[in-house]
Each structure stands twice: as C-alpha cells, then as structure tokens.
Motif scaffolding. Structure first.
Motif, PDB file in Angstrom:
ATOM      1  N   ILE A 169       0.853  -1.177   0.000  1.00 27.37           N
ATOM      2  CA  ILE A 169       0.000   0.000   0.000  1.00 27.37           C
ATOM      3  C   ILE A 169       0.899   1.240   0.000  1.00 27.37           C
ATOM      4  N   ASP A 170       0.634   2.188  -0.881  1.00 32.87           N
ATOM      5  CA  ASP A 170       1.418   3.416  -0.967  1.00 32.87           C
ATOM      6  C   ASP A 170       1.073   4.327   0.208  1.00 32.87           C
ATOM      7  N   SER A 171       2.032   4.552   1.090  1.00 30.83           N
ATOM      8  CA  SER A 171       1.775   5.323   2.312  1.00 30.83           C
ATOM      9  C   SER A 171       1.578   6.811   2.052  1.00 30.83           C
ATOM     10  N   ASN A 211      -1.970   8.592   7.009  1.00 31.56           N
ATOM     11  CA  ASN A 211      -2.520   7.717   5.979  1.00 31.56           C
ATOM     12  C   ASN A 211      -2.596   6.261   6.427  1.00 31.56           C
ATOM     13  N   ILE A 212      -1.595   5.815   7.173  1.00 36.99           N
ATOM     14  CA  ILE A 212      -1.621   4.442   7.692  1.00 36.99           C
ATOM     15  C   ILE A 212      -2.763   4.281   8.689  1.00 36.99           C
ATOM     16  N   ALA A 214      -5.490   5.966   8.806  1.00 36.70           N
ATOM     17  CA  ALA A 214      -6.751   6.022   8.072  1.00 36.70           C
ATOM     18  C   ALA A 214      -7.053   4.692   7.382  1.00 36.70           C
ATOM     19  N   PHE A 215      -6.023   4.063   6.821  1.00 40.07           N
ATOM     20  CA  PHE A 215      -6.233   2.784   6.139  1.00 40.07           C
ATOM     21  C   PHE A 215      -6.646   1.700   7.135  1.00 40.07           C
ATOM     22  N   LEU A 216      -5.952   1.636   8.251  1.00 40.52           N
ATOM     23  CA  LEU A 216      -6.281   0.623   9.255  1.00 40.52           C
ATOM     24  C   LEU A 216      -7.657   0.879   9.849  1.00 40.52           C
ATOM     25  N   SER A 217      -8.025   2.129  10.006  1.00 38.61           N
ATOM     26  CA  SER A 217      -9.363   2.464  10.507  1.00 38.61           C
ATOM     27  C   SER A 217     -10.429   2.023   9.515  1.00 38.61           C
ATOM     28  N   ALA A 218     -10.142   2.196   8.219  1.00 37.12           N
ATOM     29  CA  ALA A 218     -11.082   1.753   7.193  1.00 37.12           C
ATOM     30  C   ALA A 218     -11.236   0.238   7.216  1.00 37.12           C
ATOM     31  N   MET A 219     -10.137  -0.477   7.460  1.00 40.05           N
ATOM     32  CA  MET A 219     -10.214  -1.938   7.538  1.00 40.05           C
ATOM     33  C   MET A 219     -11.048  -2.396   8.724  1.00 40.05           C
ATOM     34  N   ARG A 220     -10.986  -1.654   9.818  1.00 39.71           N
ATOM     35  CA  ARG A 220     -11.711  -2.055  11.032  1.00 39.71           C
ATOM     36  C   ARG A 220     -13.221  -2.048  10.846  1.00 39.71           C
ATOM     37  N   LYS A 221     -13.700  -1.443   9.781  1.00 39.73           N
ATOM     38  CA  LYS A 221     -15.140  -1.447   9.509  1.00 39.73           C
ATOM     39  C   LYS A 221     -15.624  -2.847   9.163  1.00 39.73           C
ATOM     40  N   THR A 222     -14.724  -3.693   8.640  1.00 37.71           N
ATOM     41  CA  THR A 222     -15.095  -5.058   8.271  1.00 37.71           C
ATOM     42  C   THR A 222     -14.220  -6.130   8.924  1.00 37.71           C
ATOM     43  N   PHE A 230       3.802  -3.623   8.049  1.00 36.47           N
ATOM     44  CA  PHE A 230       5.171  -3.136   8.052  1.00 36.47           C
ATOM     45  C   PHE A 230       5.210  -1.783   7.343  1.00 36.47           C
ATOM     46  N   ILE A 231       6.105  -0.912   7.792  1.00 42.02           N
ATOM     47  CA  ILE A 231       6.322   0.376   7.146  1.00 42.02           C
ATOM     48  C   ILE A 231       7.698   0.333   6.501  1.00 42.02           C
ATOM     49  N   THR A 232       7.775   0.659   5.215  1.00 43.75           N
ATOM     50  CA  THR A 232       9.037   0.470   4.496  1.00 43.75           C
ATOM     51  C   THR A 232       9.466   1.702   3.700  1.00 43.75           C
ATOM     52  N   SER A 233      10.761   1.765   3.489  1.00 41.72           N
ATOM     53  CA  SER A 233      11.381   2.729   2.580  1.00 41.72           C
ATOM     54  C   SER A 233      12.566   2.031   1.941  1.00 41.72           C
ATOM     55  N   THR A 234      12.544   1.889   0.631  1.00 44.60           N
ATOM     56  CA  THR A 234      13.660   1.218  -0.031  1.00 44.60           C
ATOM     57  C   THR A 234      14.898   2.112  -0.067  1.00 44.60           C
ATOM     58  N   VAL A 235      14.702   3.402   0.065  1.00 48.68           N
ATOM     59  CA  VAL A 235      15.829   4.332   0.099  1.00 48.68           C
ATOM     60  C   VAL A 235      16.580   4.226   1.427  1.00 48.68           C
ATOM     61  N   LYS A 236      15.827   4.175   2.521  1.00 48.85           N
ATOM     62  CA  LYS A 236      16.421   4.121   3.854  1.00 48.85           C
ATOM     63  C   LYS A 236      16.538   2.700   4.404  1.00 48.85           C
ATOM     64  N   LYS A 237      16.124   1.725   3.599  1.00 44.55           N
ATOM     65  CA  LYS A 237      16.142   0.308   4.000  1.00 44.55           C
ATOM     66  C   LYS A 237      15.226   0.051   5.208  1.00 44.55           C
ATOM     67  N   LEU A 238      14.256   0.903   5.400  1.00 40.48           N
ATOM     68  CA  LEU A 238      13.332   0.773   6.520  1.00 40.48           C
ATOM     69  C   LEU A 238      12.418  -0.429   6.313  1.00 40.48           C
ATOM     70  N   GLY A 239      12.253  -1.239   7.356  1.00 44.48           N
ATOM     71  CA  GLY A 239      11.355  -2.380   7.312  1.00 44.48           C
ATOM     72  C   GLY A 239      11.972  -3.660   6.795  1.00 44.48           C
ATOM     73  N   LYS A 240      13.158  -3.584   6.221  1.00 42.12           N
ATOM     74  CA  LYS A 240      13.786  -4.764   5.627  1.00 42.12           C
ATOM     75  C   LYS A 240      14.019  -5.859   6.654  1.00 42.12           C
ATOM     76  N   ASP A 241      14.656  -5.535   7.775  1.00 40.73           N
ATOM     77  CA  ASP A 241      14.984  -6.545   8.784  1.00 40.73           C
ATOM     78  C   ASP A 241      13.733  -7.187   9.364  1.00 40.73           C
ATOM     79  N   LYS A 242      12.695  -6.397   9.577  1.00 40.78           N
ATOM     80  CA  LYS A 242      11.470  -6.937  10.178  1.00 40.78           C
ATOM     81  C   LYS A 242      10.771  -7.914   9.241  1.00 40.78           C
TER      82      LYS A 242
END
Length: 267
Positions: A169-171, A211-212, A214-222, A230-242
């Motif tokens: 999902i595009d954050s 935005n995250i 809001a998306f999770l809140s929208a999911m909670r409706k169902t 996971f939250i990721t950034s390929t530039v900063k390598k964020l989320g890779k290890d997790k």
C-alpha cells in the motif's frame, strides 16, 4: 501443511455485511507470534537472515505452470507503481533482480525468484519470492484485466505452498477503494496476508502516519482483528529486517511441517 495456516493466522469470519473478518493465532506459533494488534510482535528479536543468493527462475501464465511447490513461497502484490520491484530488490540485496518501471502493467505473469538464505544459527533455507501483476491503473483492455484477475485469483487460492501474501500500500495516499476491496477479497478467500506500507520516505512522517492510521481504521469497519503491517522505505532500507525476520520464522515453521495444534478460535 495447510497453507492457510502458514502465516500463523486463519480467517474465521467472512465479510458479508453481517459478519466481521477475524484473524486468530495458530496456537503452535503463539510463543513467537501474536495478533492482538495491527503489527507483528516477536518475543525475542534475532538478527535477520542473510540472503546469500537471489535469482530469477521463471515467469508463468498460470499457477499450474509454476515451479514445483516444494518450498515456502511469499507473494508480493499491490497497485501499479506501488514500489513492488524496488521492495523485492531491497529484500534480496539485488537491485537488478526485479525489473523496475515507471510504466503501469509491466508485470503480466507470475514471476518466481529463487532465494537462498542463511541465519546466525547457520540454518540455510531455500524459498521463493513471487512478483504478481499489479491491480488498479494498468492501461490495458478489459479482457486483459479479466485474464489477470482470473490468473491471480487461481494462484492465490490454489497454490498450496503459498505461506503469505505481502499486500503493498502506498503510504503517501489516503485509503484507496481498490486496496480495501483487494484485502477484503483475500479475507473471503482465506488467504493469509500482511500489509506493507511503501515509500515512507517520499513524504513527511506525519503524513505517512495519518494515511496508515486512516487505512487501518477503514479496515476495522469489516475486520475485527487486523493482520500484521510493516512500514518500508527502499531508500532508507526501513522495514527490511522486520520483513526478513518474519519470513525466517515462517520458513522454520514450514520446514517443521506447520503447527500441530488446532487453531485457537476467538469470538
């Protein structure tokens, strides 16, 4: 091993306007994985596995033509231009593995990449990463859209060694109808999945968080309980290890034949 149990969850309720989707914890995994919130928690953090080899294997027009289902498999999917190829390249330490493109709809088949990994405990594993066609904005004919949709559904529902689907999902954006419809469809099909919010470096941290949420809140409706995210950034390598740490645990469970106990039912 029931592939629907591979990610440590099994869907109990089906979203029908009256029922709410429910993720529950497989008791065999509960010592290291919980689902009492919207993110993955491990009781003990271990250094993530190292990818020692990552190679393109084959592109298949359907699940029946895919490689032999003899190892764990992790599929990546999202709307066009969500950063799927860049994420796969980050995880594999190979910036040329998956072809990146600014043109929507470039991925048109089921693409398998053969991965070999090792851990600090010297446990070598072989597994697959699968790059699936995106959904949403590809400029193709209605017939081509239907063909892709049928191909993806058949793969997701029938590929027996599919452990988990990473839905990207595009954050940078507010919740999109296509994304919400797709995750609800996975719930109806009882396909285990996690959510990966991409491009966290492309806007402010405040905007990403908004935005995250809001998306999770929208999911909670169902959904009564949310899948891991996971939250990721390929530039900063964020989320890779997790993400790699999660895959390592699932690989171990797959090798052990999956959980032996019944699913703990909740609600």
């Amino acid at each position: 091993m029931d592939r629907r149990q591979g990610a440590g969850y099994k869907l109990q309720g089906i979203s029908s306007g009256k029922k709410r989707n429910t993720w529950t914890v497989v008791s065999g995994f509960s010592s290291w994985l919980t689902a009492d919130s919207s993110y993955l928690r491990f009781s003990l953090y271990l250094a993530p596995m190292v990818i020692t080899s990552a190679t393109y294997l084959i592109s298949s027009p359907g699940y029946l033509q895919c490689p032999k289902a003899d190892r764990p498999e992790y599929a990546f999917i999202g709307r066009s231009n969500v950063g799927k190829s860049s994420l796969i390249n980050m995880l594999s330490n190979n910036q040329k593995l998956a072809k990146t493109s600014g043109t929507p709809g470039k991925t048109q088949m089921i693409n398998h990449f053969e991965m070999v990994s090792d851990t600090e405990r010297k446990r070598k594993a072989q597994w697959y990463i699968v790059d699936l066609p995106g959904y949403g904005f590809a400029k193709v004919s209605q017939q081509q859209r239907r063909n892709w949709s049928e191909m993806i559904e058949a793969y997701l529902r029938k590929r027996e060694n599919l452990v988990n689907v990473f839905v990207l999902i595009d954050s940078r954006h507010s919740p999109q109808k296509a994304d919400l419809e797709f995750v609800n469809r996975l719930g109806e099909w009882e396909v285990p999945f996690c959510i990966v919010f991409t491009k966290a470096d492309k806007t402010t941290q405040l905007e990403v968080s908004k935005n995250i949420k809001a998306f999770l809140s929208a999911m909670r409706k169902t959904w009564q309980f949310l899948p891991a995210h996971f939250i990721t950034s390929t530039v900063k390598k964020l989320g890779k290890d997790k993400i790699l740490d999660a895959i390592e645990k699932w690989n171990e469970a797959f090798a052990a034949g999956g959980p032996k106990q019944d699913v703990n039912r909740q609600g």
